[in-house]
Design an enzyme around this catalytic site. Sequence first.
Site, PDB file in Angstrom:
ATOM      1  N   LYS A  69      -9.412  -4.727   7.073  1.00 14.44           N
ATOM      2  CA  LYS A  69      -7.984  -5.022   6.967  1.00 14.44           C
ATOM      3  C   LYS A  69      -7.477  -5.390   8.366  1.00 14.44           C
ATOM      4  CE  LYS A  69      -3.688  -2.919   5.217  1.00 14.44           C
ATOM      5  NZ  LYS A  69      -3.117  -1.662   4.651  1.00 14.44           N
TER       6      LYS A  69
ATOM      7  N   SER B  54      -0.738  -2.394   0.419  1.00 10.50           N
ATOM      8  CA  SER B  54      -0.797  -3.477   1.380  1.00 10.50           C
ATOM      9  C   SER B  54      -2.210  -3.958   1.698  1.00 10.50           C
ATOM     10  CB  SER B  54      -0.131  -3.022   2.674  1.00 10.50           C
ATOM     11  OG  SER B  54      -0.877  -1.954   3.246  1.00 10.50           O
TER      12      SER B  54
ATOM     13  N   SER C 186      -1.585   2.361  -0.241  1.00 11.27           N
ATOM     14  CA  SER C 186      -2.050   1.007   0.089  1.00 11.27           C
ATOM     15  C   SER C 186      -3.547   0.759  -0.041  1.00 11.27           C
ATOM     16  CB  SER C 186      -1.611   0.640   1.505  1.00 11.27           C
ATOM     17  OG  SER C 186      -0.216   0.367   1.509  1.00 11.27           O
TER      18      SER C 186
END
Lengths: 487, 95, 495
Positions: free
Chosen positions: A81, A156, A180
């Site tokens: 990420k 996210s 997330s």
Amino acid sequence: MAGDLTRLTAHELTDAYRGGEATPTRAVEAYLARIERLDGDLGAYLTLTRDTALAEARAADARYGKNAALGPLDGVPVALKDVLCAVGVRTTCGSRILETFVPPYDATVVTRLKAAGAVLLGKTNMDEFAMGSSTEHSAFKPTRNPWDLARVPGGSSGGSAAAVAADLAAVALGTDTGGSIRQPAAFCGLVGFKPTYGRVSRYGLVAFASSLDQIGPLAKDVRDCALLLSVIAGHDRRDATSLAAPVPDYAAALGGGARGLRIGVPREYFNEGVDPDVERSVRTAITVLRDLGATMAEISLPNTDYGIAVYYILAPAEASSNLARYDGVKYGLRVPGRDLIEMSGRTRAAGFGAEVKRRIMLGTYALSAGYYDAYYGRAQKVRTLVRRDFETAFANVDLIVAPTTPNVAFKHGEKEDPLSMYLNDVFTVPGNLAGIPAVSIRCGFSRDGLPIGLQLIGRPLEEATVLRAAYAYEQATPWLERRPGLT
Amino acid sequence: MIDRKDVEHVARLGRLALTEGELERMRGELAAILQYIEKLRAVDVEGVEPTSHAVPVVNVMREDEVEPPGDHETMMGNAPDRSGEFFRVPRIIED
Amino acid sequence: MSDAALATTNWEIVIGLEVHAQLLTRSKMFCGCPTTFGAAPNTQTCPVCQGMPGVLPVVNRRAVEFGLRTALAFNCQINPRCRFARKHYYYPDMPKNYQISQYEEPLAEHGWLEIDRPDGTSRRIGIQRLHLEEDVGKLIHEGTLETAQASLVDFNRAGVPLMETVSKPELRSPEEAAEYLRAFRAVLVYLGVCDGNMEEGSLRCDANVSLRRPGAREFGTKVEIKNMNSFRNVQRALEFEVQRQARALEAGEPIVQETRLWDADRGYTRSMRSKEYAHDYRYFPEPDLTPLVLEPAGIAAIRAALLELPRARRQRFVSEYGLPAYDATVLTQSRALAEYFESAVREFPNPKVVSNWIMSELLREIPGDDERAIQACRVTPQRLIGLLRLIENATISGKIAKDVFDRMLRSGEAADTIVQREGLTQVADAGALAAIVDQVLAANPKPVEDYRRGKTAAAKALVGLVMKATQGKANPALVNQLLEEKLSDARGGRL
Ligand SMILES: [Mg+2]
Ligand SMILES: [Zn+2]
């Protein structure tokens, strides 16, 4: 068989390397080719580290070749990420304000991945500064759900989830502040784990809400999740909040089965807000766990309903502080101005997206003179009550089972109003507030073929118990056979 | 509830040069969220300790040992504007 | 009536001091970067103290120990549980745009510092709180802050450990404030937690000043004074400010609550642009750091290790060694110097002599508050004693001894080594000296003649000549005696 390599899990892949049926280089080439072909539509990656990936793969080839000492993830292609720092690799957090930022240091999890022999494929898309539940709030592009491109992958960590679900990476790391990792795992049909707060070092994770953020794995199955967690977990002298407790070999502990486990079913997680398909699948999963020998008990977590309100004070407040450093002075974007105040004010106004600005405003307000006690102070106390709910429950049960999300993946643009987006995290946020470990695993599909997530929540530092039950369930169910219809 | 003046004050505190439109939209959205958050007033928190750390760890410290600082050029590498060895910023007016 | 008189008769002066001290740790407060002063700009920074995305702070244990040591020396109550907090405001010398400091749960509170007054009495000044925080970087303005078109930022100092100590508003005059600062500095230097250098900014002082009618309960509007970087400036700035406020109040003008900068060159305080409306620091507990739970046992250990403080030691030097107050003050200006004196006196129990040699010779070469220099001095207490013994047993004269001391400083040799090699011992043998005296008398008929004519002053000249003949090595007392005899014989012979 190059095309097929990308369908393998990390543990299947390393087996193939050992058996000589594949090499890290061929796997990495296969992944790069597939990314080339599919990521245009998917939008999972923000940055590809093609050259270093191939170089690392060749090094791994050599290790397998002259059977040198191998890391637990040797030659496994991993996606990160884009909120995790890696030396020399642009780290944007999905934000214009960091579009040009190149960190001079590695996050501790990155150091550990490298030491384990993993190959970094690239950095994945995300909601800006991890604020969002759909990966529509990336400053660069939206990410699409591999199961239905019209829908969101969740967020996210949507880029990491989409990448693994679409076979554009074997495993990936995400971060979980209010769900997330678990929510995108549920939307993309993956295994997503949020460890105990402090189990994984946050050093090098660009902070959103420091007292809630945790890094965790996104994987195709529970074994990969356990392998990855064993690699990244453990104490770090650079993170004062990281825990000193020893790290068990999570993969080795998977076989324990669910027999004898006492599992609680929280009344508050099965309310009218829950989609019927989701409720049906989760109820069925509960019977499966019972059939596996677990004893099920209805429990109550009375303060669940306050979770979102607490979260939307604490997280924005900490974020407003953590994001104060982006002022155009030291790194990232600078928009010129006549003087410093104009420069930094313009830089922040242009560099942050609407959702980030909204939360900076909300958090600044909650901390500002005269409001602290009413908002931040009170929220911290209610957080204590949420924590106690779990402590009380865990006096009688070993695990808690619940839906990961009230609904399956929604359509792009479906949740315009911020509040309705926030409410999507109602079942994941309490775990962050309490700092306890929780996993989301696939437990079925909705009528229109979208994956549904089952959440298993454990006591602090009892990751192994959570994974053990998850593995038993996974072995007893056929859900992993289905794959997204991407070609 | 939150009015336009509050929003402007908070934007100043948060160093955000928001446009008229943004300020107005922000007022409405913040009002709605704060409205939702009101539900916390109903909770009885009498005598409840605040939680600021999810895990009960204390006294984590490091020994007073020097580590080599970062290489100068690398540490300056992200500077949007620099003058020699310094970061450079436009004219400072006391806020 | 003069302003000064005005201020003191019609008004009661209320001053509180806020002192920031840089702690003498090797590494910074929250990262491993070195704290050495004067390195090239931005060469002592790392991702942590540059506030890069993703970094985390970790507390420096020694900084906490230094804070506790000082808190105990100031008789503070140590808080059993303390915590760091973030203090928010935007300024380009602060990498994160918040400072990690302490707010509701400081390290220590409710202490006091005893200061001496001119009239010989002493007074306790209350200390409100003592807490730890991180320093900010340095800004260099292209021109002055007001006119600069741009400023340059150096983060070397960012993250250096600071100890902030806030006094109660109990100082009643600028002199008293300066005295408080002196006593404060003495304790810190003494404890070895700060080098006390105000010019280099290791010790920084801000003041809150207000006036009120004598006996009034509530305080007047207070004004904050910054930028006073020496003891003298603290006193001058406060004197100016007190008179400025007195003049205003006497003229019926209200005092504006503001921050004023002391301009040492022009000798006045001037108003900074008021940023009161922006003072909303939005403190909240630092989530990246764990609380500190200070166990009584640990605190007791630090208390036990606490050394005798300057004031107590000064008083003991007077009572125990019978030194003049002046000597005692000079000798206790640093721990190293006081210990130098005491270890010398232990083996050479003549305190005044030792004190004289330290004050006149040692301190001529070495600043008395430079702990390191004193410890490194090549004339160790033992070496000094060696020298004093040579004077005591008349091997060398006091005058020669001074040269020997200088050589000892340069060469690091023992006194007798030098005296032997250079043959500096006094000619103390009467026979040998008598011969030299005779030669001198023979070679200088003129002064002998004068003496005979009754000019006793001529004897002085003859002594000088004998000393010259012995390159100053003759024992002066003995020379006098011999001349007396020989000359009086001579005179007697005449009758
Ligand atoms: Mg301060
Ligand atoms: Zn540093």
